[in-house]
Design a protein around this motif. Structure first.
Motif, PDB file in Angstrom:
ATOM      1  N   GLY A  96       0.832  -1.356   0.076  1.00 46.03           N
ATOM      2  CA  GLY A  96       0.001   0.034   0.091  1.00 46.03           C
ATOM      3  C   GLY A  96       0.770   1.217   0.007  1.00 46.03           C
ATOM      4  O   GLY A  96       0.143   2.153   0.820  1.00 46.03           O
ATOM      5  N   HIS A  97       2.009   1.360  -0.733  1.00 47.70           N
ATOM      6  CA  HIS A  97       3.089   2.437  -0.690  1.00 47.70           C
ATOM      7  C   HIS A  97       2.273   3.631  -1.634  1.00 47.70           C
ATOM      8  O   HIS A  97       1.839   3.138  -2.567  1.00 47.70           O
ATOM      9  CB  HIS A  97       4.181   1.996  -1.271  1.00 47.70           C
ATOM     10  N   CYS A  98       2.366   4.687  -0.956  1.00 51.00           N
ATOM     11  CA  CYS A  98       2.038   6.009  -1.460  1.00 51.00           C
ATOM     12  C   CYS A  98       2.452   7.147  -0.616  1.00 51.00           C
ATOM     13  O   CYS A  98       3.294   6.759   0.277  1.00 51.00           O
ATOM     14  CB  CYS A  98       0.453   5.994  -1.694  1.00 51.00           C
ATOM     15  N   ARG A  99       2.003   8.237  -0.538  1.00 51.34           N
ATOM     16  CA  ARG A  99       2.344   9.256   0.083  1.00 51.34           C
ATOM     17  C   ARG A  99       1.504  10.283   0.380  1.00 51.34           C
ATOM     18  O   ARG A  99       0.308  10.566  -0.414  1.00 51.34           O
ATOM     19  CB  ARG A  99       3.558  10.155  -0.748  1.00 51.34           C
ATOM     20  N   LEU A 165      -3.777  11.643  -0.463  1.00 52.91           N
ATOM     21  CA  LEU A 165      -2.916  10.565  -0.867  1.00 52.91           C
ATOM     22  C   LEU A 165      -2.412  10.736  -2.386  1.00 52.91           C
ATOM     23  O   LEU A 165      -3.365  10.896  -3.267  1.00 52.91           O
ATOM     24  CB  LEU A 165      -3.504   9.415  -0.681  1.00 52.91           C
ATOM     25  N   VAL A 166      -1.316  10.421  -2.529  1.00 53.43           N
ATOM     26  CA  VAL A 166      -0.727  10.622  -3.911  1.00 53.43           C
ATOM     27  C   VAL A 166       0.025   9.183  -4.309  1.00 53.43           C
ATOM     28  O   VAL A 166       0.836   8.616  -3.235  1.00 53.43           O
ATOM     29  CB  VAL A 166       0.343  11.805  -4.335  1.00 53.43           C
ATOM     30  N   VAL A 186       3.701   6.600   3.067  1.00 53.56           N
ATOM     31  CA  VAL A 186       2.593   5.894   3.549  1.00 53.56           C
ATOM     32  C   VAL A 186       3.011   4.439   3.202  1.00 53.56           C
ATOM     33  O   VAL A 186       3.201   4.418   2.263  1.00 53.56           O
ATOM     34  CB  VAL A 186       1.431   6.435   3.248  1.00 53.56           C
ATOM     35  N   SER A 187       2.692   3.572   4.376  1.00 55.01           N
ATOM     36  CA  SER A 187       2.591   2.092   4.035  1.00 55.01           C
ATOM     37  C   SER A 187       1.429   1.395   4.877  1.00 55.01           C
ATOM     38  O   SER A 187       1.175   2.355   5.766  1.00 55.01           O
ATOM     39  CB  SER A 187       3.981   1.349   4.235  1.00 55.01           C
ATOM     40  N   ALA A 188       1.094   0.408   4.600  1.00 55.66           N
ATOM     41  CA  ALA A 188       0.100  -0.308   5.388  1.00 55.66           C
ATOM     42  C   ALA A 188       0.844  -0.839   6.674  1.00 55.66           C
ATOM     43  O   ALA A 188       1.723  -1.375   6.571  1.00 55.66           O
ATOM     44  CB  ALA A 188      -0.797  -1.356   4.719  1.00 55.66           C
ATOM     45  N   ARG A 189      -0.001  -1.020   7.816  1.00 57.68           N
ATOM     46  CA  ARG A 189       0.512  -1.499   9.016  1.00 57.68           C
ATOM     47  C   ARG A 189      -0.390  -2.502   9.582  1.00 57.68           C
ATOM     48  O   ARG A 189      -1.792  -2.369   9.649  1.00 57.68           O
ATOM     49  CB  ARG A 189       0.869  -0.254  10.076  1.00 57.68           C
TER      50      ARG A 189
END
Length: 222
Positions: A96-99, A165-166, A186-189
């Motif tokens: 789920g990588h983004c920023r 989110l981008v 950002v990544s999922a946890r």
């Protein structure tokens, strides 16, 4: 006797990447979970002691923080926005990588310098995260809370800029916006309710360990 553990899974972009990790940890949803036409929110799994609920990403953190679910999967953007003390995030799932970024119209960005900002009006679904970010820079942020359609806010004059989110940046480009500042990667946890982790550690501990091992195996394979 305590009932089944409940794992909260987010709808949307993280879902497809999260399910293989859970499967490697020994948790697989019933067939109905894959039915895109189903309106059901609660599902059985291959284990009688574990159930899944499928809810909005922002709601995952709330369900787990308040103990309605004991475990969840959610983006770190949500954790930064809500900052629940009841949550423990033991595993970065590396999916789920983004920023979270600031974006503005291309015409404005042509002559704009974020370092010169003293006051900004921003449309965002992250008012707390946005306000903290700008406050740390000494910038006063007026946040307009929206839950979606962020990109149209500058066009209609609701706000000059957005924080959202981008990922690829395609949606921004198609709406005449450009990314000008990254607030957070950002990544999922994997998250756990702290109280449940203490009282049901014998049940929750192996799931956390299984997911962590799955992430590590996939990382080595990559």
């Amino acid at each position: 006797m305590a009932g089944p553990l409940v794992i909260a899974i987010p709808k949307g972009r993280i879902l497809k990447e999260a399910l293989p990790l859970l499967a490697r940890a020994g948790v697989e949803p019933e067939a109905a979970f894959a039915d895109e036409d189903s309106r059901a929110l609660r599902f059985a799994t291959n284990r009688p002691d574990i159930e899944l609920i499928r809810v909005r990403a922002f709601d995952v953190a709330t369900f787990v923080a308040h103990g309605a679910a004991q475990i969840g999967i959610v983006g770190s953007d949500v954790l930064m926005e809500f900052d629940y003390s009841e949550l423990y995030a033991p595993v970065d799932l590396n999916i789920g990588h983004c920023r979270v970024s600031v974006a503005e119209p291309v015409a404005l960005a042509a002559s704009d310098d974020p370092r010169s900002w003293s006051h900004v009006r921003v449309a965002t679904k992250y008012p707390s995260l946005t306000a903290r970010h700008f406050a740390a820079r000494g910038v006063q942020a007026e946040c307009v809370k929206l839950n979606g359609a962020m990109e149209i806010a500058p066009v209609l004059g609701l706000a000059d800029r957005i924080v959202d989110l981008v990922s690829s940046g395609r949606t921004l480009k198609e709406n005449g916006l450009v990314e000008v500042e990254v607030i957070a990667e950002v990544s999922a946890r994997l998250i756990v309710n702290r109280a449940a982790f203490k009282t049901r550690s014998a049940e929750i501990g192996p799931i956390v360990a299984g997911v962590r091992a799955a992430v590590e195996r996939l990382g080595r394979a990559a």
